[in-house]
Design a protein around this motif. Sequence first.
Motif, PDB file in Angstrom:
ATOM      1  N   GLU A 108       3.471   5.543   7.954  1.00  0.00           N
ATOM      2  CA  GLU A 108       3.680   6.736   7.142  1.00  0.00           C
ATOM      3  C   GLU A 108       3.861   6.347   5.669  1.00  0.00           C
ATOM      4  O   GLU A 108       4.457   5.311   5.349  1.00  0.00           O
ATOM      5  CB  GLU A 108       4.913   7.501   7.620  1.00  0.00           C
ATOM      6  N   ARG A 109       3.365   7.199   4.770  1.00  0.00           N
ATOM      7  CA  ARG A 109       3.550   6.945   3.346  1.00  0.00           C
ATOM      8  C   ARG A 109       5.022   7.137   2.996  1.00  0.00           C
ATOM      9  O   ARG A 109       5.660   8.107   3.406  1.00  0.00           O
ATOM     10  CB  ARG A 109       2.706   7.911   2.516  1.00  0.00           C
ATOM     11  N   ALA A 110       5.570   6.220   2.244  1.00  0.00           N
ATOM     12  CA  ALA A 110       6.949   6.354   1.792  1.00  0.00           C
ATOM     13  C   ALA A 110       7.065   7.551   0.853  1.00  0.00           C
ATOM     14  O   ALA A 110       6.299   7.668  -0.104  1.00  0.00           O
ATOM     15  CB  ALA A 110       7.399   5.081   1.093  1.00  0.00           C
ATOM     16  N   GLY A 157       5.380   6.086  -2.243  1.00  0.00           N
ATOM     17  CA  GLY A 157       4.618   4.879  -2.013  1.00  0.00           C
ATOM     18  C   GLY A 157       5.520   3.687  -2.285  1.00  0.00           C
ATOM     19  O   GLY A 157       6.638   3.607  -1.785  1.00  0.00           O
ATOM     20  N   ASN A 158       5.067   2.785  -3.127  1.00  0.00           N
ATOM     21  CA  ASN A 158       5.910   1.646  -3.489  1.00  0.00           C
ATOM     22  C   ASN A 158       6.452   1.762  -4.910  1.00  0.00           C
ATOM     23  O   ASN A 158       6.864   0.767  -5.515  1.00  0.00           O
ATOM     24  CB  ASN A 158       5.158   0.324  -3.316  1.00  0.00           C
ATOM     25  N   ASP A 159       6.471   2.991  -5.439  1.00  0.00           N
ATOM     26  CA  ASP A 159       6.974   3.242  -6.781  1.00  0.00           C
ATOM     27  C   ASP A 159       8.370   3.852  -6.706  1.00  0.00           C
ATOM     28  O   ASP A 159       8.577   4.870  -6.031  1.00  0.00           O
ATOM     29  CB  ASP A 159       6.039   4.176  -7.540  1.00  0.00           C
ATOM     30  N   VAL A 160       9.322   3.238  -7.381  1.00  0.00           N
ATOM     31  CA  VAL A 160      10.702   3.710  -7.412  1.00  0.00           C
ATOM     32  C   VAL A 160      11.015   4.201  -8.819  1.00  0.00           C
ATOM     33  O   VAL A 160      10.757   3.490  -9.799  1.00  0.00           O
ATOM     34  CB  VAL A 160      11.689   2.590  -7.018  1.00  0.00           C
ATOM     35  N   GLU A 207       0.822  -1.210   0.000  1.00  0.00           N
ATOM     36  CA  GLU A 207       0.000   0.000   0.000  1.00  0.00           C
ATOM     37  C   GLU A 207       0.856   1.261   0.000  1.00  0.00           C
ATOM     38  O   GLU A 207       0.335   2.377   0.061  1.00  0.00           O
ATOM     39  CB  GLU A 207      -0.916   0.000   1.231  1.00  0.00           C
ATOM     40  N   GLY A 208       2.167   1.087  -0.055  1.00  0.00           N
ATOM     41  CA  GLY A 208       3.071   2.226  -0.122  1.00  0.00           C
ATOM     42  C   GLY A 208       3.391   2.852   1.217  1.00  0.00           C
ATOM     43  O   GLY A 208       3.890   3.969   1.262  1.00  0.00           O
TER      44      GLY A 208
END
Length: 371
Positions: free
Chosen positions: A322-324, A360-363, A25-26
Motif C-alpha cells: 500500500e502507498r504510504a 509515499g516516502n516524503d515527510v 517507491e513510497g
Amino acid sequence: MSLTLKNFRAVGFRDTSATVHVNDEGRVTAEAPSDAGEVDCGGGWLSPGWCDLHVHVWHGGSDISVRPSQAGRPTGVTAMADAGSAGEATFHGLREYVIEPQSETIRAFLNIGSIGLVACNRVPELIDLRSIDIDRTLEVVEANRDVICGIKVRASGVIVGSWGITPAKIAKRVAEITDLPLMVHVGEPPPLIDEVFDILTEGDIVTHCFNGKKAGSIADTAALWEQAKELAARGVRMDVGHGQASFDFGVARRAIGDGLRPFSVSTDLHLRNISGPVHDMATTVSKLLAVGLPFEDCVRAITQAPRSVLGLEAELGLMPGERADFTVFDLVDGEVEVADSQGNRMTLDRLFEPRMTVLGNDVQDAARRGA
C-alpha cells in the motif's frame, strides 16, 4: 529514499504495527529496507492521512478559493475534495492547475451550475435555466471520471432565488445518470430543507448538516430532526462543512447527543473563513470533539469515511504494497477560545495538533493554523 516510522500509536487502521517501513517507491513493506532512515513520531498518533471532504481550492478560478497548500499538508491534510468551485465551463482549469500539480490527492464535486463559484454569491451560479448545461456537464464527467467524485448543488435562497428546488432535482438526476453521489449544500430557503431531504438517496451527502440558520436547519422542527436521523440511518451522509455561516455548536451538540453523528467532518475552507471561524481541519475536528463526538469517531470522520468518497482505500491498513499516506498528530490539553459560524464562543480544552504528514516516502512537518 526509504523510511521506518517508529514511536507512534496507531488509530483508524484495520491492522496495526509497532513500526511502519516504507520503501524508496513510497510503499509499505514488511521489512525495513537496508538503507531506511528513521522517522521518530514522538509518541504521537499515526492515522490514515487526514481527508477534507469540502474545501474550495480553485485559487484564481474562484474568488473565494484558497491555494491547495493552505488546505493541505502544512495543516495535516493529505487528501481533499473541492466542493463545486468549478462547473463544466471551468473544470479543465481546476484539473490542470490545481488537481494535477499537487502532491495531495485532490478530487472534485462538479458544480451543476456551469460557471461554478467564479464570483461566489455576487454572480450566483444558478440564476435560471441558462445556468445549467446538462449535456456539457455529462461530457465533463465522462472525460474526468478519475477525479470527479460527485455532483454539487447549492440549494439555498441566495443562490437559487425563486427557482427553488428545481436545480437540486436537476443535479440529482445528473448524479443518477452518472452514478455519482450528490452533495447538496443546505441553508436558508428556498428550497426548504425537507424538500431537499425528499430527493436524497443512499450515498448522497448533506453538507452543512449542523447549520443553525432559521428555516434551514434540522433543528427547526421535531419532524425535520427525525427525518435527518432517518436519512442518516438509510445511508445519506451527514457532512459538517463548517464554513463561514454553516456550523452551530448547539445543533451539533444536540445531534451527537441524540445519536446523529456526522459521517464526515469537513471545513468548507475558503478565503472568507480561513482567518476564522474555521482556520483549519485540526481546529474544526477539535470543535466536534468538544461537543461530544468521541475521539475515534472524530478520527474516522476525517480519515476512512471521507477517503471512501474520494475513491481511496476506505479502511486503510498497514499492509505491504500500500502507498504510504499518513498523518501524525497529538491530542493535547489547552485553553483555546473558538467560535462557531453564528458567533457563539467556547473554550477548547483538548486539541488535535498535526505534527507531520507522510505521502509515499516524503515527510513534511505540519501544524495547526489555529484560532
